[in-house]
Design a protein around this motif. Structure first.
Motif, PDB file in Angstrom:
ATOM      1  N   THR A  43       0.851  -1.185   0.000  1.00  0.00           N
ATOM      2  CA  THR A  43       0.000   0.000   0.000  1.00  0.00           C
ATOM      3  C   THR A  43       0.889   1.239   0.000  1.00  0.00           C
ATOM      4  N   VAL A  44       0.313   2.374   0.352  1.00  0.00           N
ATOM      5  CA  VAL A  44       1.048   3.634   0.350  1.00  0.00           C
ATOM      6  C   VAL A  44       1.495   4.041   1.747  1.00  0.00           C
ATOM      7  N   ASN A  45       0.794   3.555   2.776  1.00  0.00           N
ATOM      8  CA  ASN A  45       1.253   3.815   4.145  1.00  0.00           C
ATOM      9  C   ASN A  45       0.863   2.655   5.062  1.00  0.00           C
ATOM     10  N   ALA A  46       1.347   2.706   6.290  1.00  0.00           N
ATOM     11  CA  ALA A  46       1.136   1.599   7.235  1.00  0.00           C
ATOM     12  C   ALA A  46      -0.319   1.453   7.634  1.00  0.00           C
ATOM     13  N   ALA A  47      -1.041   2.568   7.715  1.00  0.00           N
ATOM     14  CA  ALA A  47      -2.457   2.496   8.105  1.00  0.00           C
ATOM     15  C   ALA A  47      -3.250   1.690   7.080  1.00  0.00           C
ATOM     16  N   GLN A  48      -2.976   1.902   5.804  1.00  0.00           N
ATOM     17  CA  GLN A  48      -3.657   1.123   4.769  1.00  0.00           C
ATOM     18  C   GLN A  48      -3.314  -0.353   4.871  1.00  0.00           C
ATOM     19  N   THR A  49      -2.037  -0.646   5.090  1.00  0.00           N
ATOM     20  CA  THR A  49      -1.617  -2.043   5.197  1.00  0.00           C
ATOM     21  C   THR A  49      -2.295  -2.724   6.376  1.00  0.00           C
ATOM     22  N   GLN A  50      -2.332  -2.062   7.518  1.00  0.00           N
ATOM     23  CA  GLN A  50      -2.980  -2.630   8.700  1.00  0.00           C
ATOM     24  C   GLN A  50      -4.458  -2.881   8.441  1.00  0.00           C
ATOM     25  N   ALA A  51      -5.112  -1.956   7.755  1.00  0.00           N
ATOM     26  CA  ALA A  51      -6.530  -2.125   7.452  1.00  0.00           C
ATOM     27  C   ALA A  51      -6.767  -3.351   6.581  1.00  0.00           C
TER      28      ALA A  51
ATOM     29  N   THR B 210       8.330   1.880   8.527  1.00  0.00           N
ATOM     30  CA  THR B 210       9.658   2.446   8.305  1.00  0.00           C
ATOM     31  C   THR B 210       9.626   3.480   7.185  1.00  0.00           C
ATOM     32  N   MET B 211       8.936   3.166   6.096  1.00  0.00           N
ATOM     33  CA  MET B 211       8.878   4.103   4.976  1.00  0.00           C
ATOM     34  C   MET B 211       8.035   5.330   5.312  1.00  0.00           C
ATOM     35  N   ASP B 212       7.016   5.179   6.146  1.00  0.00           N
ATOM     36  CA  ASP B 212       6.259   6.347   6.618  1.00  0.00           C
ATOM     37  C   ASP B 212       7.182   7.321   7.335  1.00  0.00           C
ATOM     38  N   GLU B 213       8.049   6.790   8.205  1.00  0.00           N
ATOM     39  CA  GLU B 213       8.961   7.636   8.974  1.00  0.00           C
ATOM     40  C   GLU B 213      10.004   8.272   8.053  1.00  0.00           C
ATOM     41  N   ILE B 214      10.513   7.523   7.092  1.00  0.00           N
ATOM     42  CA  ILE B 214      11.490   8.077   6.150  1.00  0.00           C
ATOM     43  C   ILE B 214      10.853   9.213   5.349  1.00  0.00           C
ATOM     44  N   ARG B 215       9.666   8.989   4.837  1.00  0.00           N
ATOM     45  CA  ARG B 215       8.979  10.031   4.066  1.00  0.00           C
ATOM     46  C   ARG B 215       8.771  11.285   4.909  1.00  0.00           C
ATOM     47  N   ALA B 216       8.390  11.090   6.156  1.00  0.00           N
ATOM     48  CA  ALA B 216       8.154  12.238   7.035  1.00  0.00           C
ATOM     49  C   ALA B 216       9.439  13.046   7.226  1.00  0.00           C
TER      50      ALA B 216
END
Length: 330
Positions: free
Chosen positions: A101-109, A313-319
């Protein structure tokens, strides 16, 4: 009596999907059954080329086809969430291209939906299943290079400049991290079998708002993984693991791992070749089929928590780099 072939459905017949279809031809008892595209002519042409029986211009019709045993999804990752959700709710096992997905929230869902509906779901991080990387895993488990201290990798090409290209399009979740760096992150996780305790990232955000270079250090306590992914220059594109007794290296291009070398201090370097049977996608296809046959909901090699951790991890890198996707409300 011949066992019925495992029938695959395929969403979005583009370049990546060709690798899947070519690999499917060498997997025993598997077939491309149906193809779905927003363009019916494109779906039919792909089905004809790879001996598919049906073509659809509607993803939902593919998901509802009772003869489809699993679905491979290859559309741009901006659209993965909706496509996966539709398939899982239709009860269809899913193998979806990376990033899931594009972020962790989507993956968790999506993991929650898969668990609730008791349907198999796996991110198509094909590198983890390649024989070369499975050999790397064995060397690590045997502790032949001692304690892991450092990983170094790169994924970079000087891509032609086209602001309309998917890679540079912020509305399609463009950027080098999600397209390239996902391999550096996921394979670091594969090596360490744990999540980083600290992340340090820097990069270049271009005119279109996406990262054109991301340079990252993942700190695992006693070990670290340092990598750069970029659209600006062609790099070595290898992955090296350094330990207290030697090193392991998967040379250029490490995500297409057909070779792996082992260097133990005081011994000659050992280089092994692992040619693919087809495109290299065949190993993850076999994993999905085995898992589905065994009634599993996830793979032990590329499990749900692996995908969630990679996205976190990628969410944090993007931020830290400063990439925000407007369609997510960021």
């Amino acid at each position: 009596m011949t066992e019925r072939a495992f029938s695959w459905g395929l969403i979005a017949p583009g370049r990546i999907a060709r690798n899947f279809a070519e690999a499917l031809a060498v997997v025993p008892n598997a077939e491309l059954y149906a193809v779905a595209s927003s363009n019916l002519a494109r779906a039919q042409a792909f089905a004809d080329e790879f001996s598919g029986q049906y073509a659809y211009d509607d993803y939902q019709r593919l998901a509802e086809d009772p003869n489809v045993d699993a679905i491979y999804i290859a559309n741009p990752h901006r659209f993965h969430f909706d496509s996966i959700k539709m398939c899982l709710e239709a009860g269809k096992p899913v193998l979806c291209e990376k990033p899931l997905t594009v972020n962790a929230a989507q993956t968790q869902a999506l993991v929650d939906i898969a668990e609730q509906n008791k349907v198999f779901l796996m991110e198509a991080l094909w590198t983890r299943f390649q024989p070369s990387w499975q050999q790397v895993r064995r060397w690590l488990d045997e502790q032949l290079i001692g304690d892991i201290k450092l990983m170094s990798s790169s994924f970079g090409f000087n891509i032609p400049r086209d602001d309309n290209d998917r890679l540079l399009n912020i509305d399609l979740a463009g950027g080098c991290l999600l397209d390239m760096g996902v391999y550096n992150v996921s394979m670091s996780q594969f090596v360490m079998q744990s999540n980083p305790t600290k992340i340090l990232a820097d990069g270049i955000v271009g005119e279109t708002g996406v990262d054109e270079r991301s340079s990252v250090i993942l700190n695992y306590g006693n070990a670290a993984s340092q990598f750069t992914c970029n659209f600006l220059a062609t790099t070595e594109n290898d992955f090296t693991i350094y330990g207290t007794k030697g090193s392991i290296r998967v040379p250029n291009m490490f995500w297409v791992g057909t070779k792996a070398s082992l260097r133990v201090d005081g011994q000659a370097e050992q280089m092994l070749d692992f040619p693919f049977k087809a495109s290299g996608f065949e190993y993850q296809i076999e994993e999905v089929m085995q898992c589905v046959a065994a009634g599993k909901l996830q793979s032990e090699v590329m499990g749900w928590q692996d995908s969630i951790a990679t996205m976190q991890t990628m969410d944090e890198i993007r931020a830290q780099v400063g990439v925000r996707y407007p369609f997510l409300g960021e």
